[in-house]
Enzyme design. Sequence first.
Site, PDB file in Angstrom:
ATOM      1  N   LYS A   1      -8.769   7.752  14.742  1.00  0.00           N
ATOM      2  CA  LYS A   1      -8.323   8.836  13.852  1.00  0.00           C
ATOM      3  C   LYS A   1      -9.458   9.233  12.910  1.00  0.00           C
ATOM      4  O   LYS A   1     -10.180   8.385  12.411  1.00  0.00           O
ATOM      5  CB  LYS A   1      -7.136   8.309  13.037  1.00  0.00           C
ATOM      6  CG  LYS A   1      -6.624   9.208  11.954  1.00  0.00           C
ATOM      7  CD  LYS A   1      -5.539   8.509  11.141  1.00  0.00           C
ATOM      8  CE  LYS A   1      -6.103   7.474  10.170  1.00  0.00           C
ATOM      9  NZ  LYS A   1      -5.094   7.021   9.181  1.00  0.00           N
TER      10      LYS A   1
ATOM     11  N   HIS B   1      -1.995  -5.354   2.678  1.00  0.00           N
ATOM     12  CA  HIS B   1      -2.779  -4.303   3.326  1.00  0.00           C
ATOM     13  C   HIS B   1      -4.129  -4.837   3.826  1.00  0.00           C
ATOM     14  O   HIS B   1      -4.578  -4.490   4.914  1.00  0.00           O
ATOM     15  CB  HIS B   1      -2.984  -3.152   2.338  1.00  0.00           C
ATOM     16  CG  HIS B   1      -3.808  -2.045   2.905  1.00  0.00           C
ATOM     17  ND1 HIS B   1      -3.417  -1.320   4.003  1.00  0.00           N
ATOM     18  CD2 HIS B   1      -5.025  -1.552   2.550  1.00  0.00           C
ATOM     19  CE1 HIS B   1      -4.349  -0.414   4.293  1.00  0.00           C
ATOM     20  NE2 HIS B   1      -5.321  -0.542   3.426  1.00  0.00           N
TER      21      HIS B   1
ATOM     22  N   ASP C   1       3.385   6.041   4.892  1.00  0.00           N
ATOM     23  CA  ASP C   1       3.502   6.713   3.593  1.00  0.00           C
ATOM     24  C   ASP C   1       3.949   8.155   3.834  1.00  0.00           C
ATOM     25  O   ASP C   1       5.141   8.453   3.892  1.00  0.00           O
ATOM     26  CB  ASP C   1       2.160   6.607   2.868  1.00  0.00           C
ATOM     27  CG  ASP C   1       2.241   7.074   1.429  1.00  0.00           C
ATOM     28  OD1 ASP C   1       3.241   7.724   1.066  1.00  0.00           O
ATOM     29  OD2 ASP C   1       1.307   6.814   0.644  1.00  0.00           O
ATOM     30  N   SER C   2       3.021   9.073   4.038  1.00  0.00           N
ATOM     31  CA  SER C   2       3.423  10.460   4.339  1.00  0.00           C
ATOM     32  C   SER C   2       3.984  10.584   5.751  1.00  0.00           C
ATOM     33  O   SER C   2       4.677  11.551   6.070  1.00  0.00           O
ATOM     34  CB  SER C   2       2.213  11.389   4.207  1.00  0.00           C
ATOM     35  OG  SER C   2       1.283  11.093   5.236  1.00  0.00           O
ATOM     36  N   GLY C   3       3.672   9.628   6.595  1.00  0.00           N
ATOM     37  CA  GLY C   3       4.092   9.692   8.004  1.00  0.00           C
ATOM     38  C   GLY C   3       3.084  10.427   8.877  1.00  0.00           C
ATOM     39  O   GLY C   3       3.248  10.498  10.092  1.00  0.00           O
TER      40      GLY C   3
ATOM     41  N   ASP D   1       1.718  -0.815  12.290  1.00  0.00           N
ATOM     42  CA  ASP D   1       0.931  -0.567  11.079  1.00  0.00           C
ATOM     43  C   ASP D   1       1.579  -1.321   9.924  1.00  0.00           C
ATOM     44  O   ASP D   1       2.717  -1.794  10.036  1.00  0.00           O
ATOM     45  CB  ASP D   1       0.892   0.942  10.776  1.00  0.00           C
ATOM     46  CG  ASP D   1      -0.394   1.365  10.068  1.00  0.00           C
ATOM     47  OD1 ASP D   1      -1.123   0.484   9.560  1.00  0.00           O
ATOM     48  OD2 ASP D   1      -0.658   2.582   9.999  1.00  0.00           O
TER      49      ASP D   1
ATOM     50  N   ARG E   1      -3.830  -0.540  -1.463  1.00  0.00           N
ATOM     51  CA  ARG E   1      -4.781   0.322  -0.754  1.00  0.00           C
ATOM     52  C   ARG E   1      -5.995   0.650  -1.611  1.00  0.00           C
ATOM     53  O   ARG E   1      -6.995   1.130  -1.122  1.00  0.00           O
ATOM     54  CB  ARG E   1      -4.074   1.605  -0.287  1.00  0.00           C
ATOM     55  CG  ARG E   1      -3.177   1.362   0.923  1.00  0.00           C
ATOM     56  CD  ARG E   1      -2.350   2.561   1.297  1.00  0.00           C
ATOM     57  NE  ARG E   1      -1.258   2.794   0.353  1.00  0.00           N
ATOM     58  CZ  ARG E   1      -0.394   3.785   0.444  1.00  0.00           C
ATOM     59  NH1 ARG E   1      -0.515   4.658   1.421  1.00  0.00           N
ATOM     60  NH2 ARG E   1       0.575   3.922  -0.433  1.00  0.00           N
ATOM     61  N   GLN E   2      -5.898   0.358  -2.916  1.00  0.00           N
ATOM     62  CA  GLN E   2      -7.058   0.591  -3.799  1.00  0.00           C
ATOM     63  C   GLN E   2      -7.808  -0.741  -3.956  1.00  0.00           C
ATOM     64  O   GLN E   2      -7.865  -1.320  -5.025  1.00  0.00           O
ATOM     65  CB  GLN E   2      -6.597   1.117  -5.142  1.00  0.00           C
ATOM     66  CG  GLN E   2      -5.886   2.467  -5.021  1.00  0.00           C
ATOM     67  CD  GLN E   2      -5.650   3.094  -6.383  1.00  0.00           C
ATOM     68  OE1 GLN E   2      -6.569   3.235  -7.178  1.00  0.00           O
ATOM     69  NE2 GLN E   2      -4.409   3.452  -6.664  1.00  0.00           N
TER      70      GLN E   2
ATOM     71  N   GLU F   1      11.037   2.277 -22.528  1.00  0.00           N
ATOM     72  CA  GLU F   1      10.397   0.956 -22.525  1.00  0.00           C
ATOM     73  C   GLU F   1      11.325  -0.017 -21.829  1.00  0.00           C
ATOM     74  O   GLU F   1      12.554   0.108 -21.890  1.00  0.00           O
ATOM     75  CB  GLU F   1      10.152   0.471 -23.964  1.00  0.00           C
ATOM     76  CG  GLU F   1       8.932   1.083 -24.608  1.00  0.00           C
ATOM     77  CD  GLU F   1       8.626   0.461 -25.965  1.00  0.00           C
ATOM     78  OE1 GLU F   1       9.265  -0.561 -26.325  1.00  0.00           O
ATOM     79  OE2 GLU F   1       7.754   0.998 -26.663  1.00  0.00           O
TER      80      GLU F   1
HETATM   81  C1  R5P Z   1      -3.966   2.891   6.070  1.00  0.00           C
HETATM   82  O1  R5P Z   1      -4.963   2.202   6.003  1.00  0.00           O
HETATM   83  C2  R5P Z   1      -2.602   2.291   6.254  1.00  0.00           C
HETATM   84  O2  R5P Z   1      -2.634   1.163   7.087  1.00  0.00           O
HETATM   85  C3  R5P Z   1      -1.632   3.328   6.819  1.00  0.00           C
HETATM   86  O3  R5P Z   1      -2.093   3.718   8.106  1.00  0.00           O
HETATM   87  C4  R5P Z   1      -1.552   4.547   5.926  1.00  0.00           C
HETATM   88  O4  R5P Z   1      -1.293   4.156   4.592  1.00  0.00           O
HETATM   89  C5  R5P Z   1      -0.452   5.479   6.421  1.00  0.00           C
HETATM   90  O5  R5P Z   1      -0.433   6.597   5.582  1.00  0.00           O
HETATM   91  P1  R5P Z   1       0.285   7.952   5.995  1.00  0.00           P
HETATM   92  O6  R5P Z   1       1.670   7.595   6.486  1.00  0.00           O
HETATM   93  O7  R5P Z   1       0.298   8.750   4.722  1.00  0.00           O
HETATM   94  O8  R5P Z   1      -0.530   8.599   7.062  1.00  0.00           O
END
Ligand code: R5P
Length: 327
Positions: A207, A144, A237-239, A233, A110-111, A53
């Site tokens: 994309k 975002h 996140d994951s790239g 951008d 993003r949500q 906590e």
């Molecule tokens: C999506 O709408 C965001 O602007 C980024 O493009 C997204 O979050 C990138 O995610 P990742 O690096 O996992 O592809």
Amino acid sequence: MAISAKTFGDTGTGMAGFKILAGNSNRSLTEAIAAYLGQPLTRCQVRRFADMEIFVEIQENVRGADAFIIQSTSFPTNDHMMELLIMCDALRRASAKRITAVIPYFGYARQDRKPGPRTPISAKLVANLITRAGADRVLTVDLHAGQIQGFFDIPVDNLFSAPAMVGDIKAHLDLKNVMVVSPDVGGVVRARALAKRIDAPLAIVDKRRERAGESEVMNIIGDVEGKSCILVDDIVDSGGTLCNAAEALLAKGARDVSAYITHGVLSGGAVARISASKLKELVLTDTIEPTAAVRVAKNIRVISVAPLLGEAISRTFKEESVSSLFD
Ligand code: R5P
């Protein structure tokens, strides 16, 4: 944008009643902001009990203060979110006059809509929680989606990192041959705004995401042959989006590909993926504290938004215009 160092302490308005508090998410950015403002951090402990906590203790008087909590809701997102909420509660119960939640990276953004039936809109829930905890206003960077401001019924200043990026682009790239590229259709407005600032043409990667967590590049809209491309951008996140877009641009004849991205979420193996990619350079801001892996990555560089946030905090305290930072 006119940001000069240390304007705050010299203003004659005085610093009485002004407090900066640090959560645990991004200590180096908070210290850089405090240095910009020439103001010490308010003594405050944010620690864990044995069962994890969170316990907060503000160790100096904040009665009647204009208080700014600096906390990105980055990984571990839920812990950092709870720290922010509990710090708001502590300040409110200690009779701070006004509480500003400075959230350089706003997690859960993003949500922002229901992707399907029986799913939440978590960005709205988080906005409600922050408000109910006692925040009077929010200061954030490159939300975002701009409309998330409307999820709050308190003022939200959404700052843009673009001016900091433009300064860096001008210092590192030959503007005569650059092309700004949006890595997906959703990012076109953001990329166009940056392209306009450096007077560069714009291309778009169309994309298509076949499965959650994977991204696939389909098409490039615009002629990128021979160009130095700059992918823009808000989040990496994951790239996947970034690396796939870089591959697609090079396959279409781009000379090289760099990227300017505000928030380095960089989950899982993202740093390794980017290091192994053909990206010439990824430039991030420090809205999220860079990990050790980011700091040593050969093709990742970090620029600071501390002057931007420091100036916005100073102007908020002095009741001056924040939007004029971007004129
Ligand atoms: C999506 O709408 C965001 O602007 C980024 O493009 C997204 O979050 C990138 O995610 P990742 O690096 O996992 O592809």
